[in-house]
Design a protein around this motif. Structure first.
Motif, mmCIF file in Angstrom:
data_model
loop_
_atom_site.group_PDB
_atom_site.id
_atom_site.type_symbol
_atom_site.label_atom_id
_atom_site.label_comp_id
_atom_site.label_asym_id
_atom_site.label_seq_id
_atom_site.Cartn_x
_atom_site.Cartn_y
_atom_site.Cartn_z
ATOM 1 N N PRO A 84 0.815 -1.220 0.000
ATOM 2 C CA PRO A 84 0.000 0.000 0.000
ATOM 3 C C PRO A 84 0.847 1.269 0.000
ATOM 4 O O PRO A 84 0.472 2.279 -0.609
ATOM 5 N N PHE A 85 1.999 1.230 0.667
ATOM 6 C CA PHE A 85 2.885 2.391 0.692
ATOM 7 C C PHE A 85 3.530 2.625 -0.665
ATOM 8 O O PHE A 85 3.837 3.772 -1.012
ATOM 9 N N LEU A 86 3.745 1.555 -1.434
ATOM 10 C CA LEU A 86 4.248 1.714 -2.793
ATOM 11 C C LEU A 86 3.236 2.489 -3.632
ATOM 12 O O LEU A 86 3.603 3.412 -4.378
ATOM 13 N N GLY A 87 1.962 2.128 -3.473
ATOM 14 C CA GLY A 87 0.916 2.861 -4.185
ATOM 15 C C GLY A 87 0.848 4.316 -3.760
ATOM 16 O O GLY A 87 0.722 5.212 -4.599
ATOM 17 N N MET A 88 0.943 4.551 -2.444
ATOM 18 C CA MET A 88 0.889 5.916 -1.958
ATOM 19 C C MET A 88 2.085 6.719 -2.445
ATOM 20 O O MET A 88 1.968 7.914 -2.751
ATOM 21 N N ALA A 89 3.256 6.082 -2.526
ATOM 22 C CA ALA A 89 4.448 6.783 -3.025
ATOM 23 C C ALA A 89 4.223 7.263 -4.455
ATOM 24 O O ALA A 89 4.609 8.383 -4.820
ATOM 25 N N MET A 90 3.576 6.427 -5.276
ATOM 26 C CA MET A 90 3.288 6.820 -6.652
ATOM 27 C C MET A 90 2.264 7.958 -6.693
ATOM 28 O O MET A 90 2.368 8.880 -7.511
ATOM 29 N N PHE A 91 1.273 7.912 -5.815
ATOM 30 C CA PHE A 91 0.294 9.003 -5.742
ATOM 31 C C PHE A 91 0.966 10.300 -5.301
ATOM 32 O O PHE A 91 0.634 11.389 -5.802
ATOM 33 N N PHE A 92 1.904 10.203 -4.354
ATOM 34 C CA PHE A 92 2.614 11.401 -3.900
ATOM 35 C C PHE A 92 3.454 11.991 -5.024
ATOM 36 O O PHE A 92 3.514 13.218 -5.185
ATOM 37 N N LYS A 93 4.107 11.115 -5.786
ATOM 38 C CA LYS A 93 4.882 11.594 -6.920
ATOM 39 C C LYS A 93 3.976 12.233 -7.969
ATOM 40 O O LYS A 93 4.334 13.252 -8.585
ATOM 41 N N ASP A 94 2.816 11.645 -8.160
ATOM 42 C CA ASP A 94 1.868 12.189 -9.121
ATOM 43 C C ASP A 94 1.401 13.579 -8.697
ATOM 44 O O ASP A 94 1.180 14.455 -9.539
ATOM 45 N N ALA A 95 1.249 13.784 -7.369
ATOM 46 C CA ALA A 95 0.808 15.078 -6.854
ATOM 47 C C ALA A 95 1.968 16.043 -6.625
ATOM 48 O O ALA A 95 1.746 17.205 -6.255
ATOM 49 N N GLY A 96 3.212 15.555 -6.792
ATOM 50 C CA GLY A 96 4.369 16.411 -6.597
ATOM 51 C C GLY A 96 4.687 16.711 -5.153
ATOM 52 O O GLY A 96 5.347 17.712 -4.860
ATOM 53 N N VAL A 97 4.249 15.823 -4.226
ATOM 54 C CA VAL A 97 4.477 16.074 -2.799
ATOM 55 C C VAL A 97 5.246 14.929 -2.150
ATOM 56 O O VAL A 97 5.230 14.779 -0.922
ATOM 57 N N TYR A 98 5.931 14.121 -2.958
ATOM 58 C CA TYR A 98 6.642 12.978 -2.382
ATOM 59 C C TYR A 98 7.721 13.431 -1.399
ATOM 60 O O TYR A 98 7.956 12.773 -0.377
ATOM 61 N N GLY A 99 8.379 14.537 -1.663
ATOM 62 C CA GLY A 99 9.408 15.029 -0.763
ATOM 63 C C GLY A 99 8.879 15.372 0.621
ATOM 64 O O GLY A 99 9.613 15.331 1.603
ATOM 65 N N ILE A 100 7.577 15.693 0.696
ATOM 66 C CA ILE A 100 6.963 16.042 1.982
ATOM 67 C C ILE A 100 6.510 14.797 2.727
ATOM 68 O O ILE A 100 6.755 14.636 3.926
ATOM 69 N N TYR A 101 5.819 13.886 2.011
ATOM 70 C CA TYR A 101 5.207 12.726 2.658
ATOM 71 C C TYR A 101 6.112 11.498 2.690
ATOM 72 O O TYR A 101 5.887 10.594 3.497
ATOM 73 N N GLY A 102 7.116 11.434 1.803
ATOM 74 C CA GLY A 102 7.986 10.268 1.749
ATOM 75 C C GLY A 102 8.629 9.908 3.075
ATOM 76 O O GLY A 102 8.606 8.735 3.492
ATOM 77 N N PRO A 103 9.222 10.875 3.811
ATOM 78 C CA PRO A 103 9.828 10.553 5.110
ATOM 79 C C PRO A 103 8.837 9.984 6.111
ATOM 80 O O PRO A 103 9.209 9.141 6.939
#
Length: 217
Positions: A84-103
């Motif tokens: 599920p976190f892999l999916g969320m990582a892709m959604f974060f990248k899609d929204a351009g906020v992976y740098g915020i939520y990734g950690p």
């Protein structure tokens, strides 16, 4: 345990398929992902093939197959807890906020894993060997119910994220659901991990159990 690999395969396929679909979205683009993410999807593909092979070929009741299947279901359920976190990582990248939520994803995974290991050590220390009848009491029905409920949950979450019903709050909702799924699977893993411990630590006990099953047949 071999039959538990089948629904785990389809639930895992849903998560990875959703992640792969988002990774090919116009916003991200497969070519824009780093080699790290490419390798994760390649590894997933190989692991799916191995899982299919185990399901197809580990049919005969034997100590060897039991050891393989017990390790497989434990490994693949743990893998499923992370997907599920892999999916969320892709959604974060899609929204351009992976740098915020990734950690936050990394922190949740580490804390959940530590919680799991600490309690697993405690459970094994307190473990008492039960008879096969006590050990198997209606457990398989509960497991199928849990996996079926998880499948329904992830389908609903996938539809919500895909349609954007929650607006900007959908990413936070996704983290919450992914965390609940992660912790829930880790808690369920304790039963499988203690079974692995018994199979590898007391093979003579498992062997006598298999012989009783063959004689009953």
């Amino acid at each position: 345990m071999r039959y538990h690999l089948i629904p785990a395969f389809f639930v895992s396929g849903f998560f990875v398929g959703l992640s792969f679909w988002v990774a090919h979205a116009d916003t991200i683009g497969w070519k824009n992902l780093s080699g790290f993410w490419h390798n994760i999807f390649y590894i997933e593909a190989v692991l799916f093939l191995v899982q299919i092979a185990i399901i197809l070929f580990c049919r005969v009741e034997s100590i060897f197959n039991l050891k393989i299947v017990s390790l497989a279901i434990t490994f693949y359920l743990f893998k499923l807890s992370l997907e599920p976190f892999l999916g969320m990582a892709m959604f974060f990248k899609d929204a351009g906020v992976y740098g915020i939520y990734g950690p936050f994803i990394f922190l949740i995974i580490v804390l959940g894993f530590l919680f799991h290991i600490i309690n697993l050590i405690r459970i094994i220390k307190e473990l008492k060997i039960r008879t096969p009848k006590e050990k198997n009491s209606k457990k398989s029905h509960r497991d199928w119910y849990k996996i079926g409920s998880l499948l329904l949950l992830v389908v609903i979450v996938g539809l919500i994220l895909d349609t954007g019903l929650l607006g900007d709050g959908e990413l936070l909702f996704g983290i919450i659901i992914s965390t609940v799924t992660y912790i829930g699977i880790l808690i369920g893993l304790w039963d499988y991990e203690t079974t692995v411990y018994l199979i590898w630590r007391f093979p003579e006990y498992i062997k006598s159990d298999l012989e009783r099953n063959k004689n009953a047949k």
